[in-house]
Design an enzyme around this catalytic site. Structure first.
Site, PDB file in Angstrom:
ATOM      1  N   TYR A 131     -69.846 -11.648   3.194  1.00 26.34           N
ATOM      2  CA  TYR A 131     -69.985 -12.573   1.836  1.00 26.34           C
ATOM      3  C   TYR A 131     -71.174 -11.819   1.020  1.00 26.34           C
ATOM      4  CZ  TYR A 131     -67.462 -16.437   3.691  1.00 26.34           C
ATOM      5  OH  TYR A 131     -66.652 -17.426   4.364  1.00 26.34           O
ATOM      6  N   HIS A 186     -64.944 -13.382  12.422  1.00 24.45           N
ATOM      7  CA  HIS A 186     -64.678 -13.878  10.976  1.00 24.45           C
ATOM      8  C   HIS A 186     -63.019 -13.667  10.943  1.00 24.45           C
ATOM      9  CE1 HIS A 186     -65.699 -13.858   6.720  1.00 24.45           C
ATOM     10  NE2 HIS A 186     -64.713 -14.898   6.742  1.00 24.45           N
TER      11      HIS A 186
END
Length: 277
Positions: free
Chosen positions: A51, A109
């Site tokens: 992110y 992830h």
């Protein structure tokens, strides 16, 4: 007084069931949003290496004035670290950016085609043993790979994070998580705003004097072993989402939402696994 969010409790983690997602916010906007969310009563904050906002998230946590141990912080290591050594190095960089001594939950992830699952699980187990993470888990794993991770018994998998909303049911994954006492954390829980245009969701919202987003979140939070992490930049939308914990849908509502088609995927990048694998 900040609103109290119900908790998911298992032997592996205790997680606030409504959290705050931070993708794709960055910089000052992200820090301000995290501070605002915590001020309203959110205690579960979700971020990730990919992110590019871990430093802002960490700054928001510190500026909130809420003690670190009262907050539940999740981060995730990107899929291009497919072995234990690269996973560990990436996680140490996450901690440095967050400027925190530990995270409450550390996830893989996405699975990589090159993933050396046992190696990564061994790295997670060591991170857990050292107290650098309080719990570990995976994200975006299809059922067969999730089962492999759990049944390897190398690291005690606490959580699966996956796309989950009124248009994508994930029943097989949810049933497995419930059977294994894992928490399924639902990302994109309001389907990128698609609930706002759905006649069934908007009808139920009007019936309860609620918003479509609150209905979508309440549908998830009414399920055993489910948490949700909506993103909202504005304090008004954050507060709206938080009030979903007070909304109880009746059996008629839940049946109508369950009857919606459940095959609408909002997040499906080129590197995604075979979802039915």
């Amino acid at each position: 007084m900040p609103m109290q969010v119900p908790l998911f409790r298992s032997a592996r983690t205790v997680m606030p069931r409504l959290g705050f997602g931070t993708w794709p916010m960055q910089g000052a906007e992200c820090q301000a949003a995290v501070e605002s969310a915590i001020g309203l009563g959110y205690r579960h904050i979700d971020t990730a290496e990919m992110y590019g906002n871990e430093a802002a998230v960490g700054a928001g946590l510190r500026a909130s004035g809420v003690a670190r141990e009262a907050l539940y912080l999740t981060t995730k290591v990107w899929w291009d670290k497919p072995d234990g050594a690269s996973f560990r190095a990436a996680f140490e960089a996450c901690l440095a950016r967050l400027a925190t001594p530990y995270v409450d939950l550390l996830l893989v992830h996405w699975p990589s085609p090159q993933l050396r699952l046992e190696s990564v699980l061994e790295a997670q187990a060591k991170i857990l043993a050292e107290g650098l993470a309080k719990a570990v888990g995976v994200a975006n794993f299809p059922l067969a790979l999730l089962r492999r991770a759990v049944e390897a018994k190398i690291a005690p998998i606490a959580c699966l994070q996956v796309e989950h909303h009124v248009f994508l049911g994930q029943q097989k994954l949810l049933a497995y998580c419930q059977a294994q006492d894992l928490v399924l954390t639902s990302y994109t829980p309001v389907a990128k705003g698609a609930v706002l245009q759905d006649a069934t969701v908007t009808r139920i919202a009007a019936k309860h004097g609620a918003t479509p987003g609150q209905v979508a979140l309440a549908w998830l939070l009414g399920m055993a072993n489910v948490a949700a992490i909506p993103k909202a930049a504005s304090p008004a939308r954050q507060a709206e989402n938080l009030k979903s914990v007070e909304l109880t849908l009746d059996e008629e509502d839940r049946a109508a939402l369950a009857a919606l088609p459940k095959n609408r995927r909002m997040v499906n990048p080129g590197f995604a696994p075979q979802w039915d694998g």
